[in-house]
Write an enzyme that holds these catalytic residues in place. Structure first.
Site, short mmCIF file in Angstrom:
data_model
loop_
_atom_site.label_atom_id
_atom_site.label_comp_id
_atom_site.label_asym_id
_atom_site.label_seq_id
_atom_site.Cartn_x
_atom_site.Cartn_y
_atom_site.Cartn_z
N ALA A 1 -89.11 -79.28 -62.06
CA ALA A 1 -88.25 -79.49 -60.90
C ALA A 1 -87.44 -80.77 -61.09
O ALA A 1 -87.97 -81.80 -61.53
CB ALA A 1 -89.08 -79.56 -59.64
N GLY B 1 -97.69 -71.06 -66.58
CA GLY B 1 -97.63 -72.51 -66.35
C GLY B 1 -98.62 -73.29 -67.18
O GLY B 1 -98.33 -73.72 -68.31
N TYR C 1 -91.29 -77.78 -50.14
CA TYR C 1 -90.21 -78.76 -50.22
C TYR C 1 -89.05 -78.36 -49.31
O TYR C 1 -89.17 -77.44 -48.51
CB TYR C 1 -89.81 -78.96 -51.70
CG TYR C 1 -90.99 -79.40 -52.55
CD1 TYR C 1 -91.66 -80.59 -52.27
CD2 TYR C 1 -91.47 -78.63 -53.59
CE1 TYR C 1 -92.77 -81.00 -53.02
CE2 TYR C 1 -92.57 -79.02 -54.35
CZ TYR C 1 -93.21 -80.22 -54.06
OH TYR C 1 -94.30 -80.61 -54.80
C1 FNR Z 1 -96.66 -76.93 -61.22
N1 FNR Z 1 -95.92 -75.98 -60.51
C2 FNR Z 1 -94.60 -76.24 -60.20
N2 FNR Z 1 -93.87 -75.33 -59.50
C3 FNR Z 1 -92.54 -75.54 -59.29
O1 FNR Z 1 -91.89 -74.69 -58.68
N3 FNR Z 1 -91.93 -76.66 -59.75
C4 FNR Z 1 -92.60 -77.62 -60.43
O2 FNR Z 1 -92.00 -78.61 -60.86
C5 FNR Z 1 -93.99 -77.44 -60.63
N4 FNR Z 1 -94.75 -78.37 -61.24
C6 FNR Z 1 -96.06 -78.15 -61.57
C7 FNR Z 1 -96.76 -79.11 -62.30
C8 FNR Z 1 -98.05 -78.84 -62.70
C9 FNR Z 1 -98.79 -79.87 -63.50
C10 FNR Z 1 -98.66 -77.62 -62.36
C11 FNR Z 1 -100.04 -77.30 -62.84
C12 FNR Z 1 -97.97 -76.69 -61.62
C13 FNR Z 1 -96.48 -74.65 -60.27
C14 FNR Z 1 -96.29 -73.74 -61.51
O3 FNR Z 1 -94.93 -73.44 -61.72
C15 FNR Z 1 -97.06 -72.40 -61.40
O4 FNR Z 1 -96.64 -71.72 -60.26
C16 FNR Z 1 -98.57 -72.61 -61.35
O5 FNR Z 1 -98.99 -73.52 -62.33
C17 FNR Z 1 -99.32 -71.29 -61.51
O6 FNR Z 1 -99.12 -70.73 -62.76
P1 FNR Z 1 -100.27 -70.83 -63.92
O7 FNR Z 1 -100.41 -72.28 -64.26
O8 FNR Z 1 -101.51 -70.27 -63.33
O9 FNR Z 1 -99.73 -70.00 -65.05
C1 8K6 Z 2 -97.39 -87.75 -60.09
C2 8K6 Z 2 -98.04 -86.55 -59.69
C3 8K6 Z 2 -97.51 -85.35 -60.30
C4 8K6 Z 2 -97.78 -84.18 -59.51
C5 8K6 Z 2 -96.59 -83.43 -59.32
C6 8K6 Z 2 -96.86 -82.11 -58.84
C7 8K6 Z 2 -95.65 -81.49 -58.31
C8 8K6 Z 2 -95.66 -80.07 -58.34
C9 8K6 Z 2 -96.83 -79.48 -57.73
C10 8K6 Z 2 -96.71 -78.03 -57.72
C11 8K6 Z 2 -97.62 -77.36 -56.84
C12 8K6 Z 2 -99.03 -77.77 -56.95
C13 8K6 Z 2 -99.83 -76.96 -56.00
C14 8K6 Z 2 -101.27 -77.23 -56.06
C15 8K6 Z 2 -101.91 -76.78 -54.81
C16 8K6 Z 2 -102.94 -75.77 -54.94
C17 8K6 Z 2 -103.25 -75.23 -53.59
C18 8K6 Z 2 -104.15 -74.09 -53.55
#
Ligand code: FNR
Ligand code: 8K6
Length: 347
Positions: free
Chosen positions: A58, A316, A179
């Site tokens: 993102a 992911g 968001y």
């Molecule tokens: C994410 N995810 C996420 N989604 C999104 O729309 N924009 C983003 O920048 C991020 N960043 C992000 C960072 C990290 C570290 C994780 C683990 C996840 C969610 C991601 O795109 C995805 O929907 C989930 O990780 C589920 O897919 P997997 O990991 O089970 O294949």
């Molecule tokens: C500095 C911290 C970095 C974390 C950034 C994460 C931004 C993206 C997160 C994506 C969604 C994560 C959702 C996890 C929630 C699980 C709920 C069941």
């Protein structure tokens, strides 16, 4: 049997993907302090160019969209030039890459841009603190004015233009995960009483304005959208949200999009108010090419595509752990397991 993942698919007349494995958008917080992509990011994305399509982490459309440290931007010339190195490297390796366009809305924090306030659909805050920056407590946002909403629409469109200037093949509008755009689509975060809130018709207004503005600048063939009807992150679900998403999807069906993508961590979860999984709900209510995502592996994804649950899969966490994910799946090789401990390093 994962052969179906290796069949090409055309998103439209302009964009054909060489296989059905997409790299999901993954925030890594590794841009430099001017939010410019670094050489390590160039190498990281270039190594994953055998995905059918990479969706970038993102990327913020303007300074007050930032909610986490060192997330890249696409609003300065230096950021555009930094992304150009990424897109060139991906293209040289035969890949394609979309930019995910982001404004974190009420999850933004003025610490990052030196401001004093945050705007969002309504003055309803989230609890807690910014991850990895525990001293920063989230603020209660100020309700955005109609003029500020019009400016946001313009800024998404400008960011899309910048993404094309930076060499991206298209953009994915980040309308998911709690968001800014998602905040307009749920009753928990949208309590407005003007033309942007109070009814499904009003609540879909801003998200559709963003889609239309981006489409008018860069074309529908290069515009995709990610949405979270399940409200699983940063937002409390409300059964009334169902009607909002029903309307959003029927409106989107009157428009062209490169694809529609669910925002979810685990697509095996059944949501009562969606009558099923997120992917099942989206498939039933949308004619667009559907990206499945959320705790799939190559086998479960291939089975879902073979039975028409969705058209392509976004992967992911396994892509964080395995830069050569696609090759390993093709060869039936073992995958390295994902762990959060892998996050601090890009490789
Ligand atoms: C994410 N995810 C996420 N989604 C999104 O729309 N924009 C983003 O920048 C991020 N960043 C992000 C960072 C990290 C570290 C994780 C683990 C996840 C969610 C991601 O795109 C995805 O929907 C989930 O990780 C589920 O897919 P997997 O990991 O089970 O294949
Ligand atoms: C500095 C911290 C970095 C974390 C950034 C994460 C931004 C993206 C997160 C994506 C969604 C994560 C959702 C996890 C929630 C699980 C709920 C069941």
């Amino acid at each position: 049997m994962t052969d179906i993942l290796f069949t090409p698919v055309a998103l439209n007349e302009r964009i054909e993907l060489k296989n059905r494995i997409l790299m999901a958008p993954l925030t890594r917080c590794m841009a430099d302090d001017a939010l410019v992509p670094t050489q390590a990011m160039v190498d990281y994305y270039a190594r994953r160019a055998d995905a059918g399509l990479i969706i970038s982490e993102a990327t913020i459309i303007r300074p007050d969209g930032q909610g986490y440290p060192n997330t890249p931007g696409i609003f300065t010339q230096a950021q555009i030039a930094g992304w150009r190195k990424v897109t060139d490297a991906v293209h040289e390796n035969g890949g394609k890459i979309f930019a995910q366009l982001w404004h974190t809305g009420r999850v933004a924090h003025p610490h990052f841009w030196g401001g004093t306030e945050v705007i969002a659909p309504s003055a309803v805050g989230v609890e807690g603190t910014v991850p990895r920056m525990r001293e920063l407590t989230y603020l209660v946002p100020r309700e955005a004015t109609a003029l500020e909403i019009a400016q946001l629409v313009e800024d998404y469109a400008k960011a899309a233009e910048n993404a094309i200037e930076a060499g991206f093949d298209g953009v994915e509008i980040h309308g998911a995960n709690g968001y800014m755009i998602d905040e307009f689509l749920h009753y928990d975060s949208n309590r407005r009483e003007d033309e942007f809130g109070g009814s499904p018709e009003n609540m879909v207004c801003f998200p559709l304005q963003v889609v239309d503005a981006v489409t008018s600048r860069i074309g529908a063939a290069r515009t995709a959208l990610r949405i979270s009807p399940a409200a699983y992150f940063n937002i409390e679900p409300d059964p009334r949200d169902r009607a909002v998403f029903d309307l959003l999807l029927s409106e989107l069906d009157t428009r062209e999009l490169a694809y529609l993508h669910g925002g979810i961590f685990d697509d095996s979860v059944h949501y009562d108010y969606l009558d099923g999984r997120v992917s099942e709900y989206l498939r039933r209510h949308s004619r667009h090419t559907l990206v499945g995502v959320g705790s799939y592996d190559a086998e479960t994804a291939a089975a879902a595509i073979a039975t028409n649950k969705f058209d392509v899969i976004a992967i992911g966490r396994p892509f964080i752990a395995n830069h050569d994910y696609v090759a390993r799946v093709r060869e039936g090789a073992e995958l390295k397991p994902y762990s959060d401990e892998l996050l601090p390093v890009l490789y």
